[in-house]
Motif scaffolding. Sequence first.
Motif, PDB file in Angstrom:
ATOM      1  N   VAL A 218       0.834  -1.201   0.000  1.00 13.87           N
ATOM      2  CA  VAL A 218       0.000   0.000   0.000  1.00 13.87           C
ATOM      3  C   VAL A 218       0.869   1.252   0.000  1.00 13.87           C
ATOM      4  CG1 VAL A 218      -1.724   1.321   1.292  1.00 13.87           C
ATOM      5  CG2 VAL A 218      -1.925  -1.166   1.130  1.00 13.87           C
ATOM      6  N   LEU A 219       1.909   1.247   0.820  1.00 13.87           N
ATOM      7  CA  LEU A 219       2.816   2.403   0.865  1.00 13.87           C
ATOM      8  C   LEU A 219       3.472   2.617  -0.492  1.00 13.87           C
ATOM      9  CD1 LEU A 219       4.540   1.869   4.342  1.00 13.87           C
ATOM     10  CD2 LEU A 219       2.555   3.279   3.794  1.00 13.87           C
ATOM     11  N   THR A 220       3.860   1.529  -1.149  1.00 11.07           N
ATOM     12  CA  THR A 220       4.486   1.634  -2.471  1.00 11.07           C
ATOM     13  C   THR A 220       3.498   2.198  -3.489  1.00 11.07           C
ATOM     14  OG1 THR A 220       5.960  -0.224  -2.001  1.00 11.07           O
ATOM     15  CG2 THR A 220       5.618   0.330  -4.317  1.00 11.07           C
ATOM     16  N   MET A 221       2.249   1.741  -3.442  1.00  9.89           N
ATOM     17  CA  MET A 221       1.233   2.247  -4.372  1.00  9.89           C
ATOM     18  C   MET A 221       1.020   3.744  -4.179  1.00  9.89           C
ATOM     19  SD  MET A 221      -1.467  -0.927  -4.094  1.00  9.89           S
ATOM     20  CE  MET A 221      -2.742  -0.294  -5.181  1.00  9.89           C
ATOM     21  N   GLN A 222       0.981   4.181  -2.916  1.00  9.15           N
ATOM     22  CA  GLN A 222       0.818   5.620  -2.661  1.00  9.15           C
ATOM     23  C   GLN A 222       2.042   6.404  -3.128  1.00  9.15           C
ATOM     24  OE1 GLN A 222      -0.466   6.884   1.173  1.00  9.15           O
ATOM     25  NE2 GLN A 222      -2.395   5.755   1.077  1.00  9.15           N
ATOM     26  N   ILE A 542      -7.547  -3.429  -0.264  1.00 12.16           N
ATOM     27  CA  ILE A 542      -6.372  -2.759  -0.833  1.00 12.16           C
ATOM     28  C   ILE A 542      -6.753  -1.905  -2.040  1.00 12.16           C
ATOM     29  CG2 ILE A 542      -5.703  -4.575  -2.475  1.00 12.16           C
ATOM     30  CD1 ILE A 542      -2.764  -4.056  -1.490  1.00 12.16           C
ATOM     31  N   GLU A 543      -7.955  -2.123  -2.589  1.00 13.45           N
ATOM     32  CA  GLU A 543      -8.388  -1.318  -3.739  1.00 13.45           C
ATOM     33  C   GLU A 543      -8.546   0.155  -3.381  1.00 13.45           C
ATOM     34  OE1 GLU A 543     -12.198  -3.094  -1.928  1.00 13.45           O
ATOM     35  OE2 GLU A 543     -10.133  -3.723  -2.289  1.00 13.45           O
ATOM     36  N   HIS A 544      -8.535   0.472  -2.084  1.00 15.14           N
ATOM     37  CA  HIS A 544      -8.677   1.865  -1.653  1.00 15.14           C
ATOM     38  C   HIS A 544      -7.336   2.541  -1.371  1.00 15.14           C
ATOM     39  CE1 HIS A 544     -12.984   1.529  -1.530  1.00 15.14           C
ATOM     40  NE2 HIS A 544     -12.904   0.473  -0.757  1.00 15.14           N
ATOM     41  N   ALA A 545      -6.239   1.909  -1.770  1.00 15.62           N
ATOM     42  CA  ALA A 545      -4.902   2.396  -1.420  1.00 15.62           C
ATOM     43  C   ALA A 545      -4.651   3.821  -1.891  1.00 15.62           C
ATOM     44  CB  ALA A 545      -3.830   1.460  -1.980  1.00 15.62           C
ATOM     45  N   VAL A 546      -5.052   4.143  -3.129  1.00 18.00           N
ATOM     46  CA  VAL A 546      -4.768   5.487  -3.644  1.00 18.00           C
ATOM     47  C   VAL A 546      -6.036   6.300  -3.861  1.00 18.00           C
ATOM     48  CG1 VAL A 546      -2.567   4.909  -4.686  1.00 18.00           C
ATOM     49  CG2 VAL A 546      -4.633   4.612  -6.025  1.00 18.00           C
ATOM     50  N   MET A 547      -7.125   5.891  -3.245  1.00 21.86           N
ATOM     51  CA  MET A 547      -8.324   6.723  -3.248  1.00 21.86           C
ATOM     52  C   MET A 547      -8.621   7.096  -1.794  1.00 21.86           C
ATOM     53  SD  MET A 547     -10.865   5.476  -6.306  1.00 21.86           S
ATOM     54  CE  MET A 547     -10.980   3.734  -5.973  1.00 21.86           C
ATOM     55  N   HIS A 548      -9.453   6.316  -1.165  1.00 23.91           N
ATOM     56  CA  HIS A 548      -9.879   6.644   0.199  1.00 23.91           C
ATOM     57  C   HIS A 548      -8.701   6.839   1.153  1.00 23.91           C
ATOM     58  CE1 HIS A 548     -11.486   6.303   4.170  1.00 23.91           C
ATOM     59  NE2 HIS A 548     -10.976   5.097   4.344  1.00 23.91           N
ATOM     60  N   LEU A 549      -7.731   5.931   1.133  1.00 24.85           N
ATOM     61  CA  LEU A 549      -6.659   5.998   2.131  1.00 24.85           C
ATOM     62  C   LEU A 549      -5.775   7.227   1.949  1.00 24.85           C
ATOM     63  CD1 LEU A 549      -5.734   2.211   2.291  1.00 24.85           C
ATOM     64  CD2 LEU A 549      -6.705   3.584   4.142  1.00 24.85           C
ATOM     65  N   LEU A 550      -5.548   7.631   0.699  1.00 26.83           N
ATOM     66  CA  LEU A 550      -4.743   8.828   0.448  1.00 26.83           C
ATOM     67  C   LEU A 550      -5.540  10.085   0.808  1.00 26.83           C
ATOM     68  CD1 LEU A 550      -1.924   9.544  -0.643  1.00 26.83           C
ATOM     69  CD2 LEU A 550      -2.967   9.866  -2.882  1.00 26.83           C
ATOM     70  N   GLN A 577      -7.656  -7.003   3.977  1.00 27.80           N
ATOM     71  CA  GLN A 577      -8.091  -8.395   3.922  1.00 27.80           C
ATOM     72  C   GLN A 577      -8.089  -8.909   2.491  1.00 27.80           C
ATOM     73  OE1 GLN A 577     -10.329  -5.994   4.050  1.00 27.80           O
ATOM     74  NE2 GLN A 577     -12.079  -6.571   2.801  1.00 27.80           N
ATOM     75  N   GLY A 578      -7.842 -10.213   2.342  1.00 27.06           N
ATOM     76  CA  GLY A 578      -7.831 -10.831   1.024  1.00 27.06           C
ATOM     77  C   GLY A 578      -9.234 -10.982   0.458  1.00 27.06           C
ATOM     78  N   MET A 579      -9.291 -11.220  -0.847  1.00 26.54           N
ATOM     79  CA  MET A 579     -10.576 -11.390  -1.507  1.00 26.54           C
ATOM     80  C   MET A 579     -11.199 -12.736  -1.146  1.00 26.54           C
ATOM     81  SD  MET A 579      -9.953  -9.911  -5.346  1.00 26.54           S
ATOM     82  CE  MET A 579      -8.693 -11.122  -5.723  1.00 26.54           C
ATOM     83  N   VAL A 580     -12.518 -12.809  -1.290  1.00 21.63           N
ATOM     84  CA  VAL A 580     -13.225 -14.079  -1.122  1.00 21.63           C
ATOM     85  C   VAL A 580     -13.469 -14.653  -2.514  1.00 21.63           C
ATOM     86  CG1 VAL A 580     -15.256 -15.240  -0.206  1.00 21.63           C
ATOM     87  CG2 VAL A 580     -14.329 -13.236   0.971  1.00 21.63           C
ATOM     88  N   LEU A 581     -13.051 -15.899  -2.708  1.00 18.61           N
ATOM     89  CA  LEU A 581     -13.158 -16.545  -4.014  1.00 18.61           C
ATOM     90  C   LEU A 581     -14.252 -17.609  -3.987  1.00 18.61           C
ATOM     91  CD1 LEU A 581      -9.349 -17.190  -4.666  1.00 18.61           C
ATOM     92  CD2 LEU A 581     -10.664 -15.131  -5.181  1.00 18.61           C
ATOM     93  N   GLY A 582     -14.836 -17.831  -5.139  1.00 18.57           N
ATOM     94  CA  GLY A 582     -15.842 -18.881  -5.269  1.00 18.57           C
ATOM     95  C   GLY A 582     -15.837 -19.408  -6.690  1.00 18.57           C
TER      96      GLY A 582
END
Length: 869
Positions: A218-222, A542-550, A577-582
Amino acid sequence: MREYDFKEVEAKWQGKWENENIFKTENKVDGKENYYVLEMLPYPSGKLHVGHARNYTIGDVIARYKRMKGYNVLHPMGWDSFGLPAENAAIQHGAHPAIWTKSNIENMRRQLKKLGFSYDWEREIASYTPEYYKWNQWIFKRLYEKGLIYKKKSLVNWCPECNTVLANEQVEDGMCWRHSKTPVIQKELEQWFFKITDYADELLEGHKEIKDGWPEKVLTMQKNWIGKSYGTEIVFTVAETGEDLPMFTTRIDTIFGVSYCVVAPEHPIVDEILKVNPEIKTAVQEMKNTDLIERSAEGREKRGVFTGWHVINPVTKEKVQLWIADYVLMNYGTGAVMAVPTHDDRDFAFAKKYNLPLKVVINPVDKETKQEIALNPAEMTAAFTEVGVMTNSGEFNGISSKKALTDIAVYVEEHGYGKRTVKYRLKDWGVSRQRYWGTPIPALYCEKCGTVMEKDENLPVMLPEDVQFSGNGNPIETSEKFKHAVCPVCGGPARRDTDTMDTFVDSSWYFLRYCDPKNTDLPFAKEAVDAWAPVDQYIGGIEHAVMHLLYARFFHKVLRDLGLHSSNEPFKRLLTQGMVLGPSYYSANENRFLFAEDVEIKGEKAYSKATGEELAVKVEKMSKSKNNGVDPEEMIDKYGADTTRLFIMFAAPPEKELEWNENGLAGAYRFLTKIWRLVVEHKENMEFGEIDLNAVSREDKALIIKLNQTIKKVTESIEDDYHFNTSIAATMELINETQDFKVNVLEGGKATSESRKIFGEVVKNIVVMLSPFTPHFCDELWEEMGNTGYLFNEAWPEYKEELTKSSDVVIAVQVNGKVRGTVEVPRGTAKEEVEKAALEIENVKKHMEGKTLMKVIVVPEKIVNIVVK
């Protein structure tokens, strides 16, 4: 025997918890340290999905555990309730967004309570209420006064389906983040912007404060999104007009190798060029309409067009062609770049495509001989981008290109050709949205006073009710009553701004409002927030790394600078948290994904029940589009909330992907039933009181040691990055040994009062340690064992270090090299005694039957090998 009825048990305890309001949190409790655990607040879509259930179960386990560890825990919940889906629902169904949103919140709140989460519902917030969005407007005003908000005309990302602006962070692979098949186009609009760039350096520097608690990814993405670049701004001259054309480069060492220059299609000079060369207008417009993210994507073929103009290199005085290309972005640097194809991958690909000249100015060095290797531009198949030796660079020939970066930058500054500077990829945050369901921007436009903000006493500026949801344009524009207002400065006629704020504004500070949710004088009191902030543990995708979290980090720093609180960062620790797969089932014949109930499984293959077609099966992220989602409420109704929670926590560590498997749920249910019977059927074998360790048997001592080892293991696994699966596994091991103890000691006629005390102590601690995971189940068993109160308020068990180490040793016993059993003896036991014990093992006797004992080899405290013939 009373059977485990999860529906009865869960309804009973949810009612008791709510009636006694046990999850209510005070901002301060004497003698207790505050601990703030928070999951990202949900959008109220109306129905929980498995991803929600996982996210919130992780948070609830942490909250319950920390409470039992003696902390005063804040664990709130709310609703990110503005946004386009509600507006679209209003358009489709004729229901006002507020009615649709309120109904969805009520249903999701019911579902969350059904899972037994320990939320303090008295702190609940919903961003669509005037009580909340009033403070969005108040904060907007404060930022405007501080010079952190401005309005300008700008090219923006526009989603034709949403009919609104998107921030750069909301564009994914050239598509709208909400509509993966809708290409984003570029449109020029007047927009409000937050000056997030003023905090670019602090956002980067702040990573040092949170680096131990946040995922490195996450830090790297930001860091990459902020994109801080050290370089040189050098001024080329347009040969045809004589005007300056500044260019930013991070590779000033390659200035002698410039073979053409490029500007972005949005660069102001392009309008001048099109007046002279209108035939390239169509090509330029096509480039403008391509999404910015797609244009800068690695490996994508670049497009360009020659302007007919040239620029002069200030260092070499050479005249080179000026091109317009889609790989140059106006929002980075100056929107113009000097192209050096031999030493830049993008420039190389572009030059090859359009047959532009190449000039080598850096040669590689042979690693073994240390000799310079002269590159031939005609033979190059890729750009050379590593450190090498300068060539064809005048007085800088022969020095390292690394040294040349500094030397040539100094040379450029000394000769007045440019200056060293820092640039950022991060651009200011455009927050204007042309839609109804959001916070109205509190700005007005007066012919006399210009742009003014509404008075504080007139906030909130309420969303108008007299609007039409046609699906075309901004519904607020249809309200004449809203648009025509009174200027708060001069009292004359004024026009209200009809845009609403990006909904990421709502979620950029909500975690602070939880600390003081009923405040009517301020967004929150400083004292209340300083008691809790920063959030100790934040949980979300983690999809919020450079939107909400920033954005949240930016807002937190701004609000600190406004004197509203004291901390630098909003979240100490972050768990993504990791994704839930099915499994998804795809029908090639029907060109669609089938629902699981329409599929028949035979062995490892899947078939359509309707047609018999063999289906393509793939395990992937659960989604509506793949018809592979699981409704957690169905699982709760079938197996119970506690079983669902236990499976979610046991199936995988929180940060890893979780593959949904109903067989795993059934296994978790069997496990709980096993514990239920252990308690309910054997209450008469339990005694409680102080255990005299001097009066216990070897079997008693072994179980006490296993209990202390388990408490230690469970505690450390939770404390160490929340490895809940390991904690549960350790508890399962203890339960198995407790079952053996029950059979061999309690039912085997060896039980003493101390044995029954040990049995009671172990079972009690099993129930306590499982309670964060399965709270209803454990509260019921706690009561069944004769206790009162709630495990939520009980202390977490402690272990004694001296009782985690066994004084006995387990030795494997082999017969002719194959293990046939084990023997457990005190350390230091004589070889003769070990041999005697080994020969008494029933399975060993069985494998010695009818054979002659040749010899017994005893390796002390390791192995016994019995040789027979």
